[in-house]
Design an enzyme around this catalytic site. Structure first.
Site, PDB file in Angstrom:
ATOM      1  CG  HIS A 291      38.750  40.021  36.811  1.00  0.00           C
ATOM      2  ND1 HIS A 291      39.068  40.830  37.878  1.00  0.00           N
ATOM      3  CD2 HIS A 291      39.462  38.886  36.988  1.00  0.00           C
ATOM      4  CE1 HIS A 291      39.967  40.223  38.645  1.00  0.00           C
ATOM      5  NE2 HIS A 291      40.213  39.026  38.121  1.00  0.00           N
TER       6      HIS A 291
ATOM      7  CE  LYS B  40      38.560  38.039  40.632  1.00  0.00           C
ATOM      8  NZ  LYS B  40      38.666  36.696  41.206  1.00  0.00           N
TER       9      LYS B  40
ATOM     10  CB  SER C  24      42.728  39.207  36.083  1.00  0.00           C
ATOM     11  OG  SER C  24      43.801  38.313  35.877  1.00  0.00           O
TER      12      SER C  24
END
Lengths: 87, 396, 415
Positions: C218, C249, C190
């Site tokens: 991610h 996310k 990240s």
């Protein structure tokens, strides 16, 4: 312990710390550099250092003594090793 | 290597099954409520949800959530301190502090995270945590992640607490930790006496109000209301996942500096999204509703009294309580399973609990009352309990 | 306790240390939906300011997508607001099972279990499947939630240098005699935006008889040709034993996470993972939104393709302007500033110019590695990126760092 031996030991530990933990060439590590509190070594990575010390110096460091404080600099580490070498 | 590990896991799973501890999930195809529909097509009365105030499918909360979806979107896609803080989060934090009479509040994705992240930033190895033996799993995990010295006292045993406090005098700070209501017995923590001891032995107090917020105290402010200790407890944790709407989310509310410290250092807060805006909006609406009238709280209290009275008259062995949890004691594990499954056939959905969730030979059926229950629901459940109880010979 | 006395003083002094150290985290209040353009109140109490958001995990621009919002509306109607129960008592709806199946299909695994968040998935997985006879070997840059999960597990642990396969191999040899060896990595890291070498890791795990866990938070939804994640990018779909990921996310951004992988591992989590057993699962309304996200992603790769294009435009633009970037192939583009104070000043100046991007410094990243982490989204249009680029250049000129080497920046501003 003799001065010579002590310095040799510090050099040995320092070399291991740099090869095992330091990737960034710009970082200079000395005997006094805080290793854990400044983030170079995280507490999870200490295990390999512990194994290295135990094998190299043929000692056994009890888990309760392998604290982040005791491992926070080359000087501290060598002091810890000496405690068990002298026993 | 997976093959070898697969065998290892298979045998472990078999052991769990053989011990009768395998958890099966029942699939619900309707919204949560007093009456729910299972995927088998059966409609049953639900007596095992933490839906104490009946808010889980409340129209006003649904409306508030929908409105927020339109004004604030669906997700924040960020942790709080990067770009995941909305005005609704701030508003809900203030509302919760107002509700409990505390100084400030910090929201978490769940109360599991609130409890998991409360100890480590506040206490060090110089300090002491003195914890009730029946505290929730999330408190235990939080304590495991903290370096403070650990002391444990028997459930609600004030003599033992005093002894532990004496032992903990050499530490710098002391924090007594207790659930407000213990989820398996439904007993309320003796907070008045804990408070006296805390004063005498110079300790702070943390109460997890997950099963008591919205339930205990005349207006549902929790055990601090019941024991007249509003504003006097340093740390309260609680959930939005039970009485307060039942979706997700938790919080820690209390002293200003403590909350500020958690915002800087509490790992589940720093490394995970907060609740989505729509949950914050429904939470705000929930606090407003509970402040506007006392209807839901009153109805829950009335339902609880009604159910307990009649169950005791019918001859059941019931643990006394001031919460909305009614433990029907059966002692025998198999009996608790048999009774739960016969009740389901009668259209009453309850869960039997046995070792290791409760102590050995303390098996029980845990009934949870709700403001969503109507008298007819309660009567039907009491009838079914009585009938099955008589069949199984467990009535006094 | 005499709280107003010594305890309060201690916390007040700790807080003032944090402030004086320049690492106090100030929150900015967003009054709009999460998107490329947002309205922010900062500092608290000031008027709303319109800014371009360059630092959210809203990679696919789905956080306030009208179809996702509509699905959530419908979910509220059909399934109510909350479950008020953990899964195994009365907190499981048919749509939870449906989402678990969709994730399994999307990731190409055997089974999936939902958690309230990926933080909880990571916190719960290790203890559920390992004991003190086993060892966890993790990349040194894995996410904090994995660290917490490992702290809660009695298995031994060791680490290997970030993405260093020789070092991983050394560690696998060192711990060869342990019963179960679990290698742990993020798919995309990240803070650096680089990608784990999963193909190589799969090979090593096979060779040394180890399991592999990948946190793909991610990556899920946009990395790889069809957005399945890092395992697709590395051509090892079906070969990862455990994938953990988040819906918080790219996949809608609301909340929720999961463990997906081998059937027995997932089954074990259902029986033993504490955050699963002792906390409500994802609320029905959120599940409805995520299901719609998977519909959108399965219908076309348009969004991840646009994201890829946006990210390469952004990366090339910054590089040409003379910024030092961390190399990578993801929408996470860290602009290296090295000095902590410079990263904060830079972020503040950008904000004044209408660009929202946060500076990161020790202890979030290593000492002397301070940076502005930019994150690109399919929600960005070309004009957002062009404006942001112009402003980055303007602020970069102001601080005189464009075209400088790392050494020159450090010389100018200190380590």
């Amino acid at each position: 312990m003799e001065e010579n031996n002590l310095n040799e030991m510090k050099e040995l530990v320092l070399k291991y710390v740099i090869s095992e933990y330091i990737d960034d060439d710009d970082v200079t590590i000395t005997y006094e550099t805080p290793l854990i509190s400044s983030g170079y070594v995280d507490s999870f990575s200490m295990v390999s250092l512990l194994v290295f010390l135990e094998n190299k110096f043929n000692i056994k460091i009890p888990p309760s003594k392998a604290t982040p404080e005791a491992f926070d600099s080359v000087n501290n580490i060598v002091a810890l090793v000496n405690q068990y070498l002298n026993q | 290597m997976y093959n070898q590990y697969q065998d290892h896991l298979k045998s472990q799973i078999r052991e769990i099954k053989d011990a009768g501890l395998y958890k099966q999930e029942r699939v619900i195809v309707s919204p949560q409520g007093a009456e729910i529909t299972l995927d088998t097509g059966q409609t049953v009365l639900n007596f095992c949800a933490n839906n104490y105030l009946g808010l889980s499918s409340n129209d006003k909360l649904v409306e508030a959530a929908k409105k927020a979806l339109d004004t604030h979107g669906y997700g924040m896609s960020s942790v709080r301190f990067i770009c995941g803080t909305g005005d609704l989060h701030k508003e809900l934090e203030e509302k919760i502090a107002g509700f409990f009479g505390t100084e400030d509040t910090i929201l978490y994705a769940a109360c599991f995270d609130a409890n998991g992240g409360v100890f480590e930033p506040l206490l060090t190895s110089e300090d002491a945590i003195i914890s009730d033996s029946l505290n929730h799993a999330s408190i235990i995990d939080g304590v495991r992640l903290c370096k403070a010295q650990r002391y444990r006292y028997e459930n609600a045993d004030m003599e033992d607490l005093e002894a532990q406090l004496q032992l903990a005098q050499e530490q710098r700070f002391r924090l007594i930790v207790t659930d407000g209501v213990f989820s398996m017995d439904g007993n309320v923590a003796p907070l008045d006496r804990i408070y006296e001891l805390a004063e005498r032995y110079d300790a702070m107090i943390m109460v997890d109000e997950s099963h008591s917020a919205g339930v205990v105290g005349e207006t549902g402010r929790g055990v601090t209301e019941l024991h007249n200790l509003r504003g006097k407890i340093e740390i309260i944790t609680g959930t939005l996942g039970k009485a307060f709407g039942g979706a997700i989310g938790g919080f820690t509310t209390g002293k200003k500096e403590i909350i500020e410290m958690l915002r800087q250092r509490s790992r589940p807060y720093l490394f995970s999204n907060s609740i989505p805006p729509l949950v914050a909006a429904a939470g705000i609406r929930m606090v407003e509703m509970m402040t506007e009238t006392n209807e839901l709280q009153d109805k829950l209290h009335e339902n609880t009294r009604y159910f307990m009275d009649r169950m005791m008259k019918a001859g059941f062995d019931i643990k006394p309580t001031q919460s909305a949890i009614c433990a029907v004691m059966l002692y025998d594990a198999r009996l608790s399973q048999e009774m739960a499954s016969r009740l389901l056939k009668e259209g009453i959905y309850v869960t039997g609990f046995y070792y290791p969730v409760v102590p050995k030979d303390q098996a029980r059926i845990r009934v949870q009352l709700s403001a969503a229950h109507e008298t007819a629901h309660l009567d039907k459940a009491i009838d079914a309990f009585t009938r099955v109880g008589r069949e199984l010979g467990v009535l006094k | 306790m005499s709280y107003s006395g010594k305890t309060k003083d201690l916390y007040l002094s700790l807080l003032s240390d944090i402030r004086n150290g320049g690492i106090f985290k100030e929150e900015r209040f967003i009054h709009s939906s999460q998107a490329a353009d947002i309205e922010v109140e900062f500092p608290s109490g000031s008027d709303l300011k319109k800014v371009i958001n360059m630092c959210s995990n809203n990679y696919l621009g789905l956080s306030s997508h009208p179809e996702v919002i509509r699905a959530a509306h419908e979910g509220l109607e059909a399934r109510g607001y909350g479950m008020s129960s953990v899964r195994f008592i009365c907190g499981t709806q048919d749509i939870h099972r449906e989402l678990e199946n969709r994730v399994t299909e999307f990731l190409g695994t055997e089974d999936t279990i939902l958690f309230p968040s990926c933080m909880d998935a990571n916190a719960g997985i290790f203890e559920a499947i390992l004991t003190s006879e086993d060892i966890m070997i993790s990349d040194r840059l894995v996410h904090a939630s994995i660290i917490d999960g490992m702290r809660l597990c009695s298995a031994q642990h060791d680490t290997f240098k970030h993405s260093n396969m020789e070092h991983l191999e050394e560690k696998l040899l060192l711990h060869e005699n342990k019963r179960i060896k679990l290698v742990i990595t993020d798919g995309v890291f990240s803070m650096d935006g680089d990608t784990a070498r999963l193909d190589e890791m799969v090979r090593l795990c096979d060779k040394y008889d180890a399991l592999l866990l990948v946190d793909d938070s991610h990556a899920s939804g946009f990395i790889g040709k069809t957005g399945r994640g890092t395992h697709e990018y590395c051509n090892v779909v079906g070969k990862i034993d455990i994938i953990t990921t988040t819906f918080g996310k790219a996949l809608g951004g609301a909340s929720g996470g999961c463990v997906s992988g081998r059937k027995e591992i997932v089954e074990m989590c259902r029986q033993k993972a504490r955050p699963y057993l002792f906390s409500n699962t994802i609320a029905p309304v959120i599940v409805s939104g995520v299901l719609k996200v998977f519909d959108i992603l399965s219908a076309s790769t348009e969004r991840r393709d646009k994201l890829e294009k946006n990210a390469s435009f952004w990366r090339a633009g910054l590089k040409d302007a003379g910024f030092i970037l961390k190399e990578g192939n993801t929408p996470i583009v860290p602009v290296m500033l090295f000095n902590a104070k410079l990263s904060q000043d830079f972020s503040r100046d950008l904000y004044n110019e209408g660009i929202y991007a946060i500076g990161f410094f020790f202890p979030v990243v290593p000492n002397g590695q301070a940076r502005i982490r930019t994150q690109i989204s399919a929600g960005h249009e070309m004009h957002h990126l062009q404006t942001a680029l112009d402003k980055f250049v303007k602020v970069g000129k102001k601080h005189g760092i464009l075209g400088l080497t790392k050494e020159q920046i450090i010389e100018k501003y200190g380590q």
